[in-house]
Design a protein around this motif. Structure first.
Motif, PDB file in Angstrom:
ATOM      1  N   ARG A  57       0.824  -1.215   0.000  1.00 40.91           N
ATOM      2  CA  ARG A  57       0.000   0.000   0.000  1.00 40.91           C
ATOM      3  C   ARG A  57       0.850   1.254   0.000  1.00 40.91           C
ATOM      4  O   ARG A  57       0.523   2.242  -0.672  1.00 40.91           O
ATOM      5  CB  ARG A  57      -0.930  -0.021   1.224  1.00 40.91           C
ATOM      6  CG  ARG A  57      -1.919   1.114   1.266  1.00 40.91           C
ATOM      7  CD  ARG A  57      -3.181   0.730   2.008  1.00 40.91           C
ATOM      8  NE  ARG A  57      -2.951   0.493   3.422  1.00 40.91           N
ATOM      9  CZ  ARG A  57      -3.008   1.463   4.348  1.00 40.91           C
ATOM     10  NH1 ARG A  57      -3.241   2.707   3.995  1.00 40.91           N
ATOM     11  NH2 ARG A  57      -2.828   1.166   5.624  1.00 40.91           N
ATOM     12  N   PHE A  58       1.951   1.238   0.746  1.00 42.65           N
ATOM     13  CA  PHE A  58       2.824   2.400   0.821  1.00 42.65           C
ATOM     14  C   PHE A  58       3.842   2.435  -0.309  1.00 42.65           C
ATOM     15  O   PHE A  58       4.446   3.467  -0.571  1.00 42.65           O
ATOM     16  CB  PHE A  58       3.568   2.435   2.158  1.00 42.65           C
ATOM     17  CG  PHE A  58       2.677   2.665   3.363  1.00 42.65           C
ATOM     18  CD1 PHE A  58       1.322   2.883   3.229  1.00 42.65           C
ATOM     19  CD2 PHE A  58       3.222   2.659   4.625  1.00 42.65           C
ATOM     20  CE1 PHE A  58       0.512   3.092   4.330  1.00 42.65           C
ATOM     21  CE2 PHE A  58       2.426   2.876   5.748  1.00 42.65           C
ATOM     22  CZ  PHE A  58       1.059   3.090   5.603  1.00 42.65           C
ATOM     23  N   GLY A  59       4.067   1.283  -0.967  1.00 37.82           N
ATOM     24  CA  GLY A  59       5.035   1.230  -2.055  1.00 37.82           C
ATOM     25  C   GLY A  59       6.468   1.322  -1.581  1.00 37.82           C
ATOM     26  O   GLY A  59       7.305   1.932  -2.250  1.00 37.82           O
ATOM     27  N   ILE A  60       6.754   0.728  -0.413  1.00 41.97           N
ATOM     28  CA  ILE A  60       8.112   0.780   0.133  1.00 41.97           C
ATOM     29  C   ILE A  60       8.515  -0.626   0.578  1.00 41.97           C
ATOM     30  O   ILE A  60       7.702  -1.552   0.548  1.00 41.97           O
ATOM     31  CB  ILE A  60       8.209   1.762   1.316  1.00 41.97           C
ATOM     32  CG1 ILE A  60       7.258   1.337   2.450  1.00 41.97           C
ATOM     33  CG2 ILE A  60       7.906   3.179   0.863  1.00 41.97           C
ATOM     34  CD1 ILE A  60       7.375   2.199   3.694  1.00 41.97           C
ATOM     35  N   SER A  61       9.766  -0.755   1.015  1.00 41.83           N
ATOM     36  CA  SER A  61      10.258  -2.053   1.466  1.00 41.83           C
ATOM     37  C   SER A  61       9.755  -2.353   2.873  1.00 41.83           C
ATOM     38  O   SER A  61       9.181  -1.500   3.556  1.00 41.83           O
ATOM     39  CB  SER A  61      11.790  -2.076   1.455  1.00 41.83           C
ATOM     40  OG  SER A  61      12.302  -1.161   2.396  1.00 41.83           O
ATOM     41  N   ARG A  62      10.006  -3.567   3.331  1.00 37.95           N
ATOM     42  CA  ARG A  62       9.481  -4.006   4.618  1.00 37.95           C
ATOM     43  C   ARG A  62      10.224  -3.364   5.791  1.00 37.95           C
ATOM     44  O   ARG A  62       9.628  -3.143   6.849  1.00 37.95           O
ATOM     45  CB  ARG A  62       9.558  -5.535   4.696  1.00 37.95           C
ATOM     46  CG  ARG A  62       8.941  -6.119   5.941  1.00 37.95           C
ATOM     47  CD  ARG A  62       8.753  -7.615   5.847  1.00 37.95           C
ATOM     48  NE  ARG A  62       7.673  -7.976   4.945  1.00 37.95           N
ATOM     49  CZ  ARG A  62       7.179  -9.199   4.832  1.00 37.95           C
ATOM     50  NH1 ARG A  62       7.677 -10.179   5.548  1.00 37.95           N
ATOM     51  NH2 ARG A  62       6.192  -9.443   3.994  1.00 37.95           N
ATOM     52  N   ALA A  63      11.511  -3.051   5.632  1.00 36.16           N
ATOM     53  CA  ALA A  63      12.303  -2.557   6.764  1.00 36.16           C
ATOM     54  C   ALA A  63      11.730  -1.276   7.379  1.00 36.16           C
ATOM     55  O   ALA A  63      11.567  -1.200   8.611  1.00 36.16           O
ATOM     56  CB  ALA A  63      13.758  -2.354   6.344  1.00 36.16           C
ATOM     57  N   PRO A  64      11.421  -0.216   6.592  1.00 36.64           N
ATOM     58  CA  PRO A  64      10.870   0.989   7.226  1.00 36.64           C
ATOM     59  C   PRO A  64       9.489   0.771   7.833  1.00 36.64           C
ATOM     60  O   PRO A  64       9.148   1.398   8.839  1.00 36.64           O
ATOM     61  CB  PRO A  64      10.818   2.012   6.091  1.00 36.64           C
ATOM     62  CG  PRO A  64      10.905   1.227   4.840  1.00 36.64           C
ATOM     63  CD  PRO A  64      11.702   0.004   5.168  1.00 36.64           C
TER      64      PRO A  64
END
Length: 219
Positions: A47-54
């Motif tokens: 949904r955010f379009g980012i990787s899992r770490a953040p």
């Protein structure tokens, strides 16, 4: 202020953790994400379009704020408070607000009610348009500005986590109040408290604060 997003809603910032925290916190405090709702990392990353770490770090920080719970072998969910938790938090809020009012009034020359008035006006406009997320945020800001009148940094550091946790339930109850009362009734309660504080008389303000704290609704 909304965070910058890419063409598919992806967060674009050097501080993806900070923006993820802000976005999730706004959704939790507005009632978009309700107490007990599961927060699945994979879904959030898509949904955010980012990787899992953040996302994982954002959830950790929200856990420190008391807004999410990490459950062994069951993942993460929006925090749920027991009836006792809520009662204890409201009791603590009442004590802290009373102390703030007693400390603040009468106001010294270098303090004004401008920020309190701004929060009240935002609440009024949001109630008129039935913008519940904005009304909810303005409600929290109003109470924070009441305590800020005391000019007491350590008091504010204690107070803000309390009002933040209560916001989980305020969001739900502001929606209930909107369904059962006219839009101006919640605003009028805060208007009366504002006017009592504006008198500069601690006893007048404390009496209205006690009346304002009646818990027909958790607000």
């Amino acid at each position: 202020m909304s965070e910058p997003v890419g063409p598919h809603g992806a967060l674009e910032s050097s501080s993806l953790v900070e923006l993820s925290v802000r976005r999730l916190r706004d959704e939790i405090l507005s009632g978009t994400l309700v107490p007990g709702e599961r927060l699945i990392e994979e879904q959030l990353t898509r949904r955010f379009g980012i990787s899992r770490a953040p996302v994982r770090e954002a959830l950790r920080l929200l856990g420190q704020q008391g807004l999410v719970e990490h459950l062994p072998r069951r993942g993460v969910r929006v925090a749920e408070l027991s009836r006792r938790d809520v009662d204890e938090l409201f009791t603590l809020r009442d004590v802290l607000e009373r102390h703030a009012v007693q400390t603040a009034l009468p106001l010294s020359g270098d303090r004004s009610l401008d920020l309190l008035a701004q929060a009240l006006e935002t609440m009024r406009k949001a109630a008129t348009t039935r913008d519940l997320p904005t009304e909810n945020a303005a409600h929290r800001r109003f109470h924070i500005e009441v305590v800020a009148l005391a000019g007491h940094r350590q008091l504010m550091l204690v107070y803000e986590p309390v009002i933040l946790k209560l916001q989980l339930y305020m969001a739900t109850n502001i929606r209930r109040e909107a369904e059962e009362r006219t839009p101006d009734q919640g605003v009028l309660r805060h208007q009366r408290l504002f006017e009592a504080i504006a008198t500069g008389d601690p006893e007048t303000a404390l009496r209205m604060l006690a009346a304002h704290g009646a818990r027909t609704y958790i607000t």
